[in-house]
Design a protein around this motif. Structure first.
Motif, short mmCIF file in Angstrom:
data_model
loop_
_atom_site.label_atom_id
_atom_site.label_comp_id
_atom_site.label_asym_id
_atom_site.label_seq_id
_atom_site.Cartn_x
_atom_site.Cartn_y
_atom_site.Cartn_z
N ALA A 72 0.94 -0.96 0.21
CA ALA A 72 0.21 -0.19 -0.13
C ALA A 72 1.23 1.64 -0.18
N ILE A 73 1.93 0.66 0.91
CA ILE A 73 3.42 2.67 0.74
C ILE A 73 3.61 2.22 -0.23
N LYS A 74 3.80 1.53 -0.93
CA LYS A 74 4.98 1.78 -2.41
C LYS A 74 3.49 2.16 -3.44
N ASN A 75 2.01 1.80 -3.66
CA ASN A 75 1.06 2.06 -4.52
C ASN A 75 0.99 3.82 -4.55
N VAL A 76 1.06 3.77 -2.96
CA VAL A 76 0.77 6.13 -2.37
C VAL A 76 2.26 6.13 -2.94
N ARG A 77 3.21 5.56 -2.78
CA ARG A 77 4.40 6.76 -3.57
C ARG A 77 4.19 6.69 -5.08
N ASN A 78 3.84 5.79 -5.96
CA ASN A 78 3.73 5.47 -6.73
C ASN A 78 2.69 6.64 -6.98
N LEU A 118 7.42 14.31 -2.36
CA LEU A 118 8.51 13.48 -1.91
C LEU A 118 9.75 14.13 -2.59
N GLN A 119 10.19 15.38 -3.14
CA GLN A 119 11.15 16.10 -3.32
C GLN A 119 11.47 16.68 -1.92
N GLU A 120 11.20 16.90 -1.49
CA GLU A 120 11.10 18.45 -0.66
C GLU A 120 11.27 17.64 0.92
N GLN A 121 10.47 17.16 1.03
CA GLN A 121 10.35 15.90 2.45
C GLN A 121 10.03 16.77 3.13
N PRO A 122 8.92 17.08 3.49
CA PRO A 122 8.31 18.76 3.97
C PRO A 122 8.05 17.80 5.86
N ARG A 123 8.17 18.28 6.67
CA ARG A 123 7.47 17.28 7.94
C ARG A 123 6.65 18.79 8.98
N ILE A 124 6.02 17.46 9.57
CA ILE A 124 5.41 18.89 10.02
C ILE A 124 4.88 18.35 11.60
N ASN A 125 5.60 19.37 12.52
CA ASN A 125 6.15 19.15 14.22
C ASN A 125 6.27 20.69 14.25
N THR A 126 5.97 20.60 15.72
CA THR A 126 6.65 22.24 15.99
C THR A 126 7.83 22.98 15.65
N LYS A 127 9.06 22.18 15.47
CA LYS A 127 10.03 22.96 14.74
C LYS A 127 9.39 23.37 13.34
N THR A 128 8.61 23.48 12.50
CA THR A 128 7.97 23.59 10.93
C THR A 128 7.21 24.39 11.56
N LEU A 129 5.92 24.13 11.86
CA LEU A 129 4.84 24.73 12.47
C LEU A 129 4.66 26.14 13.37
#
Length: 279
Positions: free
Chosen positions: A98-104, A116-127
């Motif tokens: 399923a993860i592979k299909n999502v990636r595709n 996928l290229q930028e790989q943003p994260r969602i946490n208190t450091k980025t928000l």
């Protein structure tokens, strides 16, 4: 969990130990102190081969070990749904295809490829939660920061790290799925009670195909009382299925860039119908 992993990892570790012992016997002329130093180095090398191989927190496991972890974590998740660590392990060890299909699907979309290229994260450091709290009350960002995180006493840093996915790009896809979960609660207008969680799992399951979502959406409702069972059957389930099939693929949406948008406008753009009245 760690004790369980230790036991299922024994065959892998014993194989490496046997290789280490054979090297020791071939070095019969070395001194006792040299032997002990080599043994310490080999033990450190063995640990390095198991942990943090591909990314921080990564734990290398065989197919057999993953199967054991899937069965064990799945069973525990059924009988103890509050065990977030077991739910996380089940999601990782059962979700490869399923993860592979999502990636595709993300690779086939311009925004998905950027994520996928930028790989943003969602946490208190980025928000910037203070800024989100200052936005107009009908915006996605305000509702996420105030009506979800503050109201339910949640922290975006509390999501457990991915550990058992043996591919760096798939690790990020699973991480992204996990970090988007609270944002999707807000987009879908669902609370954190069992009824809301099951509705979100139906939506996520239809969109991603993850076995974790199927497990939660199909089996969790057996715990509902009469009131929740009726609401679930007559209102929440039909709504979640409609939303899951008709909405844009949410893994291809840069939700962090939509915080200033009114929530109803965002839902309309994503093809998500207004949520049912909360209980």
């Amino acid at each position: 969990m760690l004790r369980f992993l230790h036991h299922v990892s024994l065959p892998f570790r014993k194989t490496q130990k046997l290789q280490t012992v054979s090297r020791h016997f071939s070095q019969a002329g070395q001194s006792s102190s040299t032997y002990e130093e080599q043994q310490d180095n080999d033990q450190h090398e063995t640990s390095d081969k198991i942990y943090d191989v591909l990314y921080p927190h990564h734990i290398q496991t065989t197919v057999f070990q993953k199967a054991l972890l899937t069965v064990g974590s799945g069973a525990i998740s059924l009988f103890a749904p509050w065990r977030g660590d077991m739910i996380a392990v089940f999601g990782e060890t059962s979700g490869y295809f399923a993860i592979k299909n999502v990636r595709n699907r993300m690779l086939q979309n311009d925004v998905g490829r950027s994520i996928l290229q930028e790989q943003p994260r969602i946490n208190t450091k980025t928000l910037n939660l203070s800024r989100l709290e200052s936005l107009p009350e009908d915006t996605f960002g305000y509702l996420y920061a105030v009506n979800f995180l503050k109201k339910f006493h949640l922290n975006p840093d509390d999501r457990p790290p991915v550990e058992f996915v043996d591919d760096v790009e798939l690790w990020y896809v699973m991480t992204r799925y996990r970090e988007l979960h609270d944002l999707m609660h807000t987009v879908l207008g669902m609370p954190t009670n069992m009824l809301g969680e099951v509705a979100v799992k139906w939506f996520e399951g239809i969109q991603t195909g993850l076995p974790l979502c199927a497990l939660g959406s199909l089996l969790a409702p057996v715990r509902f009382g009469p009131k929740f069972s009726r609401l679930y059957r007559e209102t929440y389930l039909p709504w979640a299925i409609e939303a899951g099939y008709n909405a844009q693929f949410y893994m291809n949406v840069y939700l962090e860039k939509e915080f200033e948008k009114p929530i109803e406008q965002l839902r309309a753009e994503l093809g998500i119908p207004s949520p049912p009245t909360l209980v």
